[in-house]
Design a protein around this motif. Structure first.
Motif, PDB file in Angstrom:
ATOM      1  N   TRP A   1       0.941  -1.211  -0.059  1.00 14.60           N
ATOM      2  CA  TRP A   1      -0.049  -0.092   0.109  1.00 14.60           C
ATOM      3  C   TRP A   1       0.889   1.228  -0.068  1.00 14.60           C
ATOM      4  O   TRP A   1       0.711   2.108  -0.801  1.00 14.60           O
ATOM      5  CB  TRP A   1      -0.814  -0.052   1.359  1.00 14.60           C
ATOM      6  CG  TRP A   1      -1.696   1.314   1.184  1.00 14.60           C
ATOM      7  CD1 TRP A   1      -1.751   2.281   2.362  1.00 14.60           C
ATOM      8  CD2 TRP A   1      -2.500   1.728   0.507  1.00 14.60           C
ATOM      9  NE1 TRP A   1      -2.672   3.151   2.284  1.00 14.60           N
ATOM     10  CE2 TRP A   1      -3.245   2.960   0.876  1.00 14.60           C
ATOM     11  CE3 TRP A   1      -3.350   1.396  -0.698  1.00 14.60           C
ATOM     12  CZ2 TRP A   1      -4.268   3.666   0.433  1.00 14.60           C
ATOM     13  CZ3 TRP A   1      -4.368   2.064  -1.485  1.00 14.60           C
ATOM     14  CH2 TRP A   1      -4.702   3.342  -0.812  1.00 14.60           C
TER      15      TRP A   1
ATOM     16  N   CYS B   1      -8.735  -3.969  10.066  1.00 16.18           N
ATOM     17  CA  CYS B   1      -8.357  -2.403   9.766  1.00 16.18           C
ATOM     18  C   CYS B   1      -9.388  -1.600   9.772  1.00 16.18           C
ATOM     19  O   CYS B   1     -10.720  -2.151   9.428  1.00 16.18           O
ATOM     20  CB  CYS B   1      -7.412  -2.693   8.327  1.00 16.18           C
ATOM     21  SG  CYS B   1      -7.013  -1.013   8.007  1.00 16.18           S
TER      22      CYS B   1
ATOM     23  N   ASP C   1      -2.783  -5.028  -1.275  1.00 15.52           N
ATOM     24  CA  ASP C   1      -3.830  -4.043  -0.777  1.00 15.52           C
ATOM     25  C   ASP C   1      -4.630  -3.576  -1.747  1.00 15.52           C
ATOM     26  O   ASP C   1      -4.911  -4.041  -2.702  1.00 15.52           O
ATOM     27  CB  ASP C   1      -2.883  -2.813  -0.142  1.00 15.52           C
ATOM     28  CG  ASP C   1      -3.727  -2.333   1.195  1.00 15.52           C
ATOM     29  OD1 ASP C   1      -4.584  -1.604   1.019  1.00 15.52           O
ATOM     30  OD2 ASP C   1      -3.152  -2.646   2.184  1.00 15.52           O
ATOM     31  N   ASP C   2      -5.445  -2.551  -1.399  1.00 15.63           N
ATOM     32  CA  ASP C   2      -6.549  -1.862  -2.373  1.00 15.63           C
ATOM     33  C   ASP C   2      -6.148  -1.726  -3.556  1.00 15.63           C
ATOM     34  O   ASP C   2      -4.686  -1.372  -3.911  1.00 15.63           O
ATOM     35  CB  ASP C   2      -6.749  -0.570  -1.475  1.00 15.63           C
ATOM     36  CG  ASP C   2      -8.265   0.191  -2.062  1.00 15.63           C
ATOM     37  OD1 ASP C   2      -8.855  -0.396  -2.816  1.00 15.63           O
ATOM     38  OD2 ASP C   2      -8.441   1.134  -1.537  1.00 15.63           O
TER      39      ASP C   2
ATOM     40  N   ASN D   1     -13.535   1.741   5.928  1.00 17.99           N
ATOM     41  CA  ASN D   1     -12.948   3.108   5.888  1.00 17.99           C
ATOM     42  C   ASN D   1     -14.023   3.981   6.266  1.00 17.99           C
ATOM     43  O   ASN D   1     -13.593   5.262   5.835  1.00 17.99           O
ATOM     44  CB  ASN D   1     -12.109   3.316   4.487  1.00 17.99           C
ATOM     45  CG  ASN D   1     -10.707   2.836   4.651  1.00 17.99           C
ATOM     46  OD1 ASN D   1      -9.911   3.383   5.303  1.00 17.99           O
ATOM     47  ND2 ASN D   1     -10.587   1.842   3.603  1.00 17.99           N
TER      48      ASN D   1
ATOM     49  N   GLY E   1      -9.164   2.022   8.378  1.00 14.91           N
ATOM     50  CA  GLY E   1      -8.788   3.174   7.950  1.00 14.91           C
ATOM     51  C   GLY E   1      -7.759   3.749   9.251  1.00 14.91           C
ATOM     52  O   GLY E   1      -7.906   4.904   9.579  1.00 14.91           O
ATOM     53  N   GLY E   2      -6.650   2.842   9.447  1.00 12.16           N
ATOM     54  CA  GLY E   2      -6.041   2.959  10.685  1.00 12.16           C
ATOM     55  C   GLY E   2      -6.722   2.207  11.784  1.00 12.16           C
ATOM     56  O   GLY E   2      -7.458   1.307  11.615  1.00 12.16           O
TER      57      GLY E   2
ATOM     58  N   ASP F   1      -2.814   4.352  10.420  1.00 13.53           N
ATOM     59  CA  ASP F   1      -2.016   4.528   9.192  1.00 13.53           C
ATOM     60  C   ASP F   1      -0.882   5.398   9.374  1.00 13.53           C
ATOM     61  O   ASP F   1       0.087   5.590   8.410  1.00 13.53           O
ATOM     62  CB  ASP F   1      -2.972   5.220   8.284  1.00 13.53           C
ATOM     63  CG  ASP F   1      -3.756   4.215   7.527  1.00 13.53           C
ATOM     64  OD1 ASP F   1      -3.665   3.284   7.607  1.00 13.53           O
ATOM     65  OD2 ASP F   1      -4.504   4.750   6.347  1.00 13.53           O
TER      66      ASP F   1
ATOM     67  N   ASP G   1     -10.915  -4.252   5.736  1.00 16.02           N
ATOM     68  CA  ASP G   1     -10.749  -2.922   5.937  1.00 16.02           C
ATOM     69  C   ASP G   1     -12.171  -2.405   6.228  1.00 16.02           C
ATOM     70  O   ASP G   1     -13.289  -2.831   5.649  1.00 16.02           O
ATOM     71  CB  ASP G   1     -10.198  -2.228   4.717  1.00 16.02           C
ATOM     72  CG  ASP G   1      -9.205  -0.741   5.252  1.00 16.02           C
ATOM     73  OD1 ASP G   1      -9.602  -0.159   6.237  1.00 16.02           O
ATOM     74  OD2 ASP G   1      -8.438  -0.258   4.423  1.00 16.02           O
TER      75      ASP G   1
ATOM     76  N   TRP H   1      -4.595  -3.634  12.628  1.00 13.27           N
ATOM     77  CA  TRP H   1      -3.838  -2.361  12.165  1.00 13.27           C
ATOM     78  C   TRP H   1      -4.097  -1.284  13.140  1.00 13.27           C
ATOM     79  O   TRP H   1      -5.187  -0.725  12.946  1.00 13.27           O
ATOM     80  CB  TRP H   1      -4.067  -2.096  10.543  1.00 13.27           C
ATOM     81  CG  TRP H   1      -3.474  -1.182   9.966  1.00 13.27           C
ATOM     82  CD1 TRP H   1      -3.886  -0.067   9.222  1.00 13.27           C
ATOM     83  CD2 TRP H   1      -1.819  -0.946   9.747  1.00 13.27           C
ATOM     84  NE1 TRP H   1      -2.909   0.870   8.742  1.00 13.27           N
ATOM     85  CE2 TRP H   1      -1.745  -0.074   9.164  1.00 13.27           C
ATOM     86  CE3 TRP H   1      -0.987  -1.903  10.277  1.00 13.27           C
ATOM     87  CZ2 TRP H   1      -0.215   0.371   8.903  1.00 13.27           C
ATOM     88  CZ3 TRP H   1       0.480  -1.414   9.980  1.00 13.27           C
ATOM     89  CH2 TRP H   1       0.719  -0.123   9.616  1.00 13.27           C
TER      90      TRP H   1
ATOM     91  N   TRP I   1      -6.405  -7.864   0.211  1.00 12.65           N
ATOM     92  CA  TRP I   1      -7.261  -6.887   1.188  1.00 12.65           C
ATOM     93  C   TRP I   1      -8.722  -6.782   0.385  1.00 12.65           C
ATOM     94  O   TRP I   1      -8.948  -6.926  -0.509  1.00 12.65           O
ATOM     95  CB  TRP I   1      -6.642  -5.335   0.595  1.00 12.65           C
ATOM     96  CG  TRP I   1      -7.293  -4.231   1.296  1.00 12.65           C
ATOM     97  CD1 TRP I   1      -6.991  -3.583   2.398  1.00 12.65           C
ATOM     98  CD2 TRP I   1      -8.380  -3.357   0.687  1.00 12.65           C
ATOM     99  NE1 TRP I   1      -7.658  -2.287   2.510  1.00 12.65           N
ATOM    100  CE2 TRP I   1      -8.719  -2.252   1.437  1.00 12.65           C
ATOM    101  CE3 TRP I   1      -9.005  -3.439  -0.554  1.00 12.65           C
ATOM    102  CZ2 TRP I   1      -9.457  -1.304   1.297  1.00 12.65           C
ATOM    103  CZ3 TRP I   1     -10.042  -2.629  -0.757  1.00 12.65           C
ATOM    104  CH2 TRP I   1     -10.394  -1.529  -0.021  1.00 12.65           C
TER     105      TRP I   1
ATOM    106  N   ARG J   1     -14.558   9.439   2.221  1.00 10.25           N
ATOM    107  CA  ARG J   1     -13.641   8.740   1.252  1.00 10.25           C
ATOM    108  C   ARG J   1     -14.581   8.161   0.139  1.00 10.25           C
ATOM    109  O   ARG J   1     -13.987   7.095  -0.497  1.00 10.25           O
ATOM    110  CB  ARG J   1     -12.850   7.613   2.177  1.00 10.25           C
ATOM    111  CG  ARG J   1     -11.581   7.346   1.573  1.00 10.25           C
ATOM    112  CD  ARG J   1     -10.925   6.066   1.918  1.00 10.25           C
ATOM    113  NE  ARG J   1      -9.489   5.837   1.288  1.00 10.25           N
ATOM    114  CZ  ARG J   1      -8.910   4.901   1.060  1.00 10.25           C
ATOM    115  NH1 ARG J   1      -9.836   3.820   1.053  1.00 10.25           N
ATOM    116  NH2 ARG J   1      -7.709   4.904   0.669  1.00 10.25           N
TER     117      ARG J   1
ATOM    118  N   LYS K   1      -6.851  -8.872   4.759  1.00 11.58           N
ATOM    119  CA  LYS K   1      -6.856  -7.576   5.562  1.00 11.58           C
ATOM    120  C   LYS K   1      -8.356  -7.011   5.322  1.00 11.58           C
ATOM    121  O   LYS K   1      -8.747  -6.864   4.002  1.00 11.58           O
ATOM    122  CB  LYS K   1      -5.822  -6.770   4.836  1.00 11.58           C
ATOM    123  CG  LYS K   1      -5.881  -5.401   5.592  1.00 11.58           C
ATOM    124  CD  LYS K   1      -4.784  -4.604   5.125  1.00 11.58           C
ATOM    125  CE  LYS K   1      -4.696  -3.005   5.560  1.00 11.58           C
ATOM    126  NZ  LYS K   1      -3.459  -2.220   4.808  1.00 11.58           N
TER     127      LYS K   1
HETATM  128  C1  DGJ Z   1      -7.092   2.267   5.034  1.00 14.56           C
HETATM  129  C2  DGJ Z   1      -6.043   1.258   5.780  1.00 14.56           C
HETATM  130  O1  DGJ Z   1      -5.611   1.749   6.981  1.00 14.56           O
HETATM  131  C3  DGJ Z   1      -4.576   1.245   4.853  1.00 14.56           C
HETATM  132  O2  DGJ Z   1      -3.885   0.590   5.417  1.00 14.56           O
HETATM  133  C4  DGJ Z   1      -4.880   1.031   3.503  1.00 14.56           C
HETATM  134  O3  DGJ Z   1      -5.424  -0.538   3.416  1.00 14.56           O
HETATM  135  C5  DGJ Z   1      -5.964   1.910   2.593  1.00 14.56           C
HETATM  136  N1  DGJ Z   1      -7.090   1.697   3.714  1.00 14.56           N
HETATM  137  C6  DGJ Z   1      -6.597   1.223   1.593  1.00 14.56           C
HETATM  138  O4  DGJ Z   1      -7.524   1.924   0.884  1.00 14.56           O
END
Ligand code: DGJ
Length: 717
Positions: free
Chosen positions: A315, A508, A345-346, A463, A510-511, A530, A461, A527, A393, A425, A459
């Motif tokens: 990422w 995860c 990742d994404d 967000n 977004g952090g 970030d 996520d 996670w 991801w 986002r 992973k």
């Molecule tokens: C937020 C995550 O915290 C990052 O590590 C990464 O995976 C991004 N999203 C990808 O969009």
């Protein structure tokens, strides 16, 4: 008074016994006891929470601290644990004790169930407690059921209520935001109510983390002070309410946030709250954290006593900009470095709306044919060829309006009628209250796994939080949305785990937005942020270490921050180590160092860090340096980390007194993870000392040069 005995109700269907207990109700762990009794009006009252007393019979003599689970609508003038409006409109409850049972689940865990009933209305409230003896942890939650003819309305539904009497109360909580998670703050509670809560819907953490320390009488530190540490196992809106009233009495009410969540409870439907997980310590925060760590490894996270894979993620180095060739090179770098896994990742999906940035494609989980013409399977095989695993991801709960999913199922999205959509986002939240959406989200995981055999890691996520929150599926039950969303998420995760019970997975958001034991039981790790600047990370990781074990906290070496790679590596090693960096941009000596450091971590240090007991020695919040250590359970091996973030002209660092060692063992102290060509400047390096000496006198561990770090390995001879 004698210990719980008496009537044995033999459960023919089960090898364990339920014991209908005598009063008082005593819930105990190795060092702690929570005691309830019944008052003259037959109300359940909490009489004690603290260190176990020597003479068991004396629990029966302790006066009431307050009604155990306070209801609303009659004589209570404070915040209630429960409020219910019956179907005849009567807004009151009077809960009376009607019995309890104790069950020894296994050598370590005992279960206590206390039954409360309303004297007039057919309402039953059951308080559940699981006591984890060795870990000194108690988990408590509540079930609410009624047998009225029509639904009732529940507007307050605490998981747990606890009472204290102390001269002062000091609350430590952790707040933050994106890339600045887990900032601690400690304040004295004054008369009135203090609330820690969240209203984010899809996650608990972000502005407030769902954890707290409450110190009694005076602030506690790492090694002294009496305190309760608590967290709620819930991945959505939470609320911890602290009410200091007359005579310095404190009540904690913990549970799902009742905000906008009036619940229509059907006759005979059991409403189960999430659990408050808490520990009591009279030796400060360090003991409380170690209790949580040990509990989490055994009960709180998935496969907490198993191994973990180190990884290289793409990422930070590629963002959305990659193709098959580039990824194949990164896979080869990951293998060359010695990691166990490459994590894509994404940005790997979406065709009609290619995922070239965060504006499109979310929801369309087919490999993008331009970037990955041979699909994910090709990359899985490339990884296999290079001798490593492949991870992927996913963000299956979300959708971009620019997606085929949105075009096909606009009704699957949470959004208000008569108002514009609100994006965060550039995306929206899928309506997990809808079983069809749950099927879809489960299908995203299942399809990617079945269509690309060999995927060894995911992973997951998330967000965004909920805004403009409205479910077209729920129709006139909108106030159920926050609760049903999280239950929908758990229903999906249950299905994922039923089919893929041990698939390693990173949580995860977004952090660090999802750091709660409600979700973590489905995940091997999370996670935390970030923000991977190692100086920032010392603080962030320090914060998480209060409640989460190192094995669960993913720390990656990245290009954030200008510090030497040795410093980055030493910071990332204090948890589950990984990389998210363009290895091609590292100098040869940096690369060699990383390779050697990773080998050292995997072969020698990780077991102590992952499964050992952690001791926080010098707080970065108190000095310009930080130090912490891990000691394995038989006190044979220890790893000490020492970081110097910043150095003032006058700084004089004391010898670092170690903790947790066996005073009678002799340990050889060795500075490890040295950058090639450098020599240890620690006077104790290479020498042997007793644990007693190391804990009383210490070692000169800290360097005086800013942005430097040292790692020591101690081995008992
Ligand atoms: C937020 C995550 O915290 C990052 O590590 C990464 O995976 C991004 N999203 C990808 O969009």
């Amino acid at each position: 008074m004698k210990r719980l005995l008496i009537v044995l109700i033999v459960l023919f269907s089960s090898p364990v016994c339920l014991i209908a207990g005598n009063l008082p109700v005593v819930i105990e762990t190795r060092n702690t006891c929570l005691v309830y009794n019944v008052d003259s009006k037959n109300k359940l009252v909490q009489v004690y929470l603290g260190q176990k007393v020597n003479n068991y019979s004396e629990y029966g003599k302790i006066p009431s601290k307050g009604e155990a689970y306070v209801s609303s609508g009659t004589t209570n003038l404070n915040e209630p644990a429960i409020r219910m409006i019956h179907n005849d409109g009567n807004p009151s409850l009077e809960l009376l004790y009607s019995g309890h049972e104790v069950q020894q689940v296994d050598d370590n865990v005992s279960s206590t169930t206390i039954h409360l009933k309303d004297a007039v209305y057919p309402v039953e409230v059951t308080l559940h407690f699981l006591a984890y003896k060795e870990q000194d942890i108690i988990k408590s939650w509540t079930e609410i059921v009624h047998h009225e003819k029509k639904p009732v309305e529940l507007s307050h539904f605490a998981s747990s209520m606890l009472h204290f009497r102390a001269t002062q109360y000091w609350l430590t909580h952790f707040h933050g935001d994106f890339a600045m998670e887990m900032l601690p703050e400690e304040n004295r509670l004054t008369n009135g109510i203090k609330i820690l809560d969240s209203k984010l819907g899809t996650r608990a953490d972000m502005y407030q983390t769902p954890v707290f320390f409450l110190s009694l009488d005076k602030p506690s530190d790492e090694t002294s002070g009496e305190l309760i540490a608590g967290t709620l196992a819930w991945t959505g809106n939470f609320r911890f309410l602290f009410e200091v009233g007359k005579h310095d009495q404190l009540r904690i009410i913990a549970g799902m946030n009742p905000f906008a969540s009036e619940y229509e409870l059907q006759p005979n439907e059991v409403f189960t709250t999430p659990a408050l997980i808490f520990t009591y310590s009279n030796n400060g925060k360090g003991t409380a954290s170690r209790n949580f760590h040990q509990w989490a490894r055994n009960y709180g996270i998935l496969d907490g006593n198993e191994s973990r894979m180190t990884l290289l993620n793409n990422w930070e180095s590629t963002g959305f900009n990659f193709n098959e060739e580039k990824l194949t090179d990164i896979i080869s770098d990951a293998s060359d470095l010695g990691t166990d896994l490459f994590l894509l990742d994404d940005g790997w999906f979406g065709n009609k709306f290619p995922r070239v940035d965060d504006k499109a494609g979310l929801g369309d989980w087919q490999a993008n044919q331009e970037k990955l013409p041979h699909g994910l399977g090709y990359l899985v095989n490339e990884a296999k060829k290079q001798g490593i695993e492949f991870g992927i991801w996913l963000e299956p709960e979300m959708v971009n309006p620019k997606s085929e999913l949105y075009e096909k199922h606009p009704d699957w999205v949470l959004r208000l009628p008569n108002r514009d959509e609100h994006y965060f986002r550039n995306q929206l939240v899928l309506d997990l209250t809808n079983p069809k959406v749950q099927d879809f989200v489960y299908g995203v995981v299942d399809e990617v796994m079945t269509q690309n055999p060999g995927i060894a890691y995911i992973k997951w996520d998330c967000n965004r939080m909920m805004t403009n929150t409205y479910s077209s599926y729920l129709k006139d039950r909108q106030s159920h949305i926050y609760i049903y969303y999280v239950k929908g998420l758990y229903a999906v995760l249950d299905r994922v785990r039923a089919k893929y019970p041990h698939l390693p997975a990173m949580l995860c958001s977004g952090g660090g937005g999802r750091t709660d034991y409600g979700a973590l039981k489905y995940f091997t790790e999370f996670w935390p942020s970030d923000n991977t600047d190692p100086v920032e990370r010392i603080y962030i990781q320090w914060g998480y270490s209060y409640f989460f074990p190192a094995i669960a906290v993913c720390n990656h070496v990245t290009s954030w921050g200008n510090q030497p790679v040795k410093f980055k590596m030493d910071v990332a090693m204090m948890g589950k180590l990984g990389f998210d960096i363009d290895l091609g941009k590292l100098s040869d000596s940096d690369k060699t160092f990383c390779r050697d450091a990773l080998k050292l971590y995997k072969e020698e240090l990780s077991k102590v860090i992952w499964y050992g007991d952690q001791y926080r020695l010098v707080s970065p919040y108190e000095e310009n340096r930080a130090a912490l250590m891990y000691v394995d359970r038989n006190k044979q091996n220890a790893v000490v980390f020492s970081y110097t973030m910043h150095n003032r002209y006058n700084d004089e660092y004391n010898y670092l007194k170690l903790e947790g060692l066996d005073p009678n063992k002799v340990y050889k102290v060795e500075e490890v993870n040295m950058f090639p060509g450098t020599k240890s400047k620690c006077p104790e390096n290479g020498k042997s000392y007793t644990g007693d000496f190391l804990m009383k006198s210490g070692i000169k561990a800290s360097s005086y040069t800013p942005l430097t770090s040292r790692v020591f390995r101690l081995i008992a001879e």
